[in-house]
Design a protein around this motif. Structure first.
Motif, PDB file in Angstrom:
ATOM      1  N   TRP A 117      26.719  16.465  13.907  1.00 28.01           N
ATOM      2  CA  TRP A 117      27.312  16.658  12.590  1.00 28.01           C
ATOM      3  C   TRP A 117      26.534  17.704  11.802  1.00 28.01           C
ATOM      4  O   TRP A 117      25.327  17.875  11.975  1.00 28.01           O
ATOM      5  CB  TRP A 117      27.346  15.330  11.825  1.00 28.01           C
ATOM      6  N   ASP A 118      27.234  18.392  10.896  1.00 24.89           N
ATOM      7  CA  ASP A 118      26.600  19.443  10.101  1.00 24.89           C
ATOM      8  C   ASP A 118      25.423  18.918   9.288  1.00 24.89           C
ATOM      9  O   ASP A 118      24.442  19.636   9.063  1.00 24.89           O
ATOM     10  CB  ASP A 118      27.627  20.074   9.149  1.00 24.89           C
ATOM     11  N   TRP A 143      17.879  19.313  -1.632  1.00 26.20           N
ATOM     12  CA  TRP A 143      18.571  20.454  -1.017  1.00 26.20           C
ATOM     13  C   TRP A 143      20.068  20.179  -1.027  1.00 26.20           C
ATOM     14  O   TRP A 143      20.490  19.033  -0.883  1.00 26.20           O
ATOM     15  CB  TRP A 143      18.080  20.635   0.417  1.00 26.20           C
ATOM     16  N   ARG A 144      20.847  21.244  -1.219  1.00 27.54           N
ATOM     17  CA  ARG A 144      22.304  21.077  -1.224  1.00 27.54           C
ATOM     18  C   ARG A 144      22.969  22.256  -0.540  1.00 27.54           C
ATOM     19  O   ARG A 144      22.653  23.427  -0.808  1.00 27.54           O
ATOM     20  CB  ARG A 144      22.823  20.945  -2.657  1.00 27.54           C
ATOM     21  N   ASN A 145      23.915  21.953   0.339  1.00 23.64           N
ATOM     22  CA  ASN A 145      24.806  22.935   0.954  1.00 23.64           C
ATOM     23  C   ASN A 145      26.124  22.859   0.188  1.00 23.64           C
ATOM     24  O   ASN A 145      26.943  21.975   0.432  1.00 23.64           O
ATOM     25  CB  ASN A 145      25.010  22.604   2.433  1.00 23.64           C
ATOM     26  N   TYR A 176      16.371  22.187   7.011  1.00 21.09           N
ATOM     27  CA  TYR A 176      15.495  21.877   5.880  1.00 21.09           C
ATOM     28  C   TYR A 176      14.051  21.697   6.347  1.00 21.09           C
ATOM     29  O   TYR A 176      13.112  22.201   5.714  1.00 21.09           O
ATOM     30  CB  TYR A 176      15.990  20.613   5.178  1.00 21.09           C
ATOM     31  N   PHE A 177      13.875  20.998   7.466  1.00 19.29           N
ATOM     32  CA  PHE A 177      12.520  20.832   8.011  1.00 19.29           C
ATOM     33  C   PHE A 177      11.905  22.187   8.347  1.00 19.29           C
ATOM     34  O   PHE A 177      10.715  22.420   8.116  1.00 19.29           O
ATOM     35  CB  PHE A 177      12.550  19.946   9.259  1.00 19.29           C
ATOM     36  N   ILE A 223      27.128  19.029   1.378  1.00 18.17           N
ATOM     37  CA  ILE A 223      26.111  18.214   2.046  1.00 18.17           C
ATOM     38  C   ILE A 223      24.840  18.209   1.194  1.00 18.17           C
ATOM     39  O   ILE A 223      24.360  19.262   0.773  1.00 18.17           O
ATOM     40  CB  ILE A 223      25.797  18.749   3.454  1.00 18.17           C
ATOM     41  N   ASN A 224      24.330  17.021   0.919  1.00 23.09           N
ATOM     42  CA  ASN A 224      23.091  16.851   0.157  1.00 23.09           C
ATOM     43  C   ASN A 224      21.987  16.284   1.044  1.00 23.09           C
ATOM     44  O   ASN A 224      22.264  15.494   1.947  1.00 23.09           O
ATOM     45  CB  ASN A 224      23.295  15.896  -1.017  1.00 23.09           C
ATOM     46  N   ILE A 225      20.759  16.669   0.747  1.00 20.56           N
ATOM     47  CA  ILE A 225      19.592  16.050   1.366  1.00 20.56           C
ATOM     48  C   ILE A 225      18.764  15.402   0.269  1.00 20.56           C
ATOM     49  O   ILE A 225      18.419  16.051  -0.726  1.00 20.56           O
ATOM     50  CB  ILE A 225      18.746  17.071   2.152  1.00 20.56           C
TER      51      ILE A 225
END
Length: 226
Positions: A60-61, A209-211, A69-70, A216-218
């Motif tokens: 998954w994306d 973080w956000r795409n 992110y890592f 998509i959020n982290i």
């Protein structure tokens, strides 16, 4: 053996979460190999599509964004004790293992063969992560409470599982644990509400973080201080 009520929950959620054209993909059985590169490591990930694996089959994306992110943050996993929940293909945990983490990859029993195959294809034999079954809310007490990192990519999509996920995170998360959750923000399935209303009741949660394009959020999550 997989707990029947959890298996039924996953099956119901599969048709709810996936678009019809993607859902039909799972009725066909075939294998696809994809290659990714993060942190200077090439990952060869096999995806076994078919009704048996369901949502555990694809990369998954949100998982790829977490790997990215890592890489971007140059996070140090060397010697750290790490557990991944709902590992699916294992792509996130495999990367962390290659970066020196002492990793345990977990999912429901039916997903473990795929994870083990991908581990064997990517991780040297002297540093192989553990692959274990973990049913949220039921099996977490079989695992220790001293992980440095708890990881999850696109595991927040079924409202019925949210209390079980919270129970599991509470058990696994100690005072020095950092949780990273990467998620497609599915408003209609309560994902937004989970991160906005549920998770902050139990943990300190920070959007790191956000795409925007893929929604998509982290989140970086830590234990509340008493």
């Amino acid at each position: 053996m997989m707990h029947q009520e959890e298996e039924e929950c996953v099956e119901r959620g599969l048709s709810e979460v996936l678009p019809l054209d993607l859902f039909s993909l799972f009725s066909d059985i075939y294998t696809e190999e994809s290659r990714y590169e993060f942190c200077g490591r090439e990952l060869r990930i096999t995806q076994h599509y078919g009704a048996n694996l369901g949502v555990a089959a694809p990369v998954w994306d949100a998982a790829l964004d977490l790997c990215g992110y890592f890489e971007e943050q140059k996070l140090n996993f060397s010697g750290k004790k790490v557990i991944e929940l709902g590992a699916g293909t294992g792509v996130v945990g495999i990367l962390v293992s290659l970066l020196g983490g002492q990793v345990t990859l977990t999912d429901l029993p039916h997903a473990l063969p795929q994870i083990k195959k991908n581990v064997s294809a990517n991780v040297p034999s002297h540093h192989v992560p553990q692959v274990c079954a973990l049913s949220w809310g039921l099996d977490q007490e079989q695992f220790p409470q001293d992980y440095d990192f708890v990881l999850g990519a696109d595991i927040v999509y079924l409202k019925e599982t949210y209390p079980l996920l919270i129970q599991t995170l509470q058990h696994l998360c100690g005072p020095h644990t950092t949780i990273f959750l990467s998620s497609k923000m599915r408003q209609e399935h309560g994902t937004v509400a989970f991160f906005r209303d549920v998770l902050p009741c139990y943990f300190i949660s920070e959007l790191v973080w956000r795409n925007e394009a893929e929604d998509i959020n982290i989140y970086k999550v830590t234990q509340q201080q008493i």
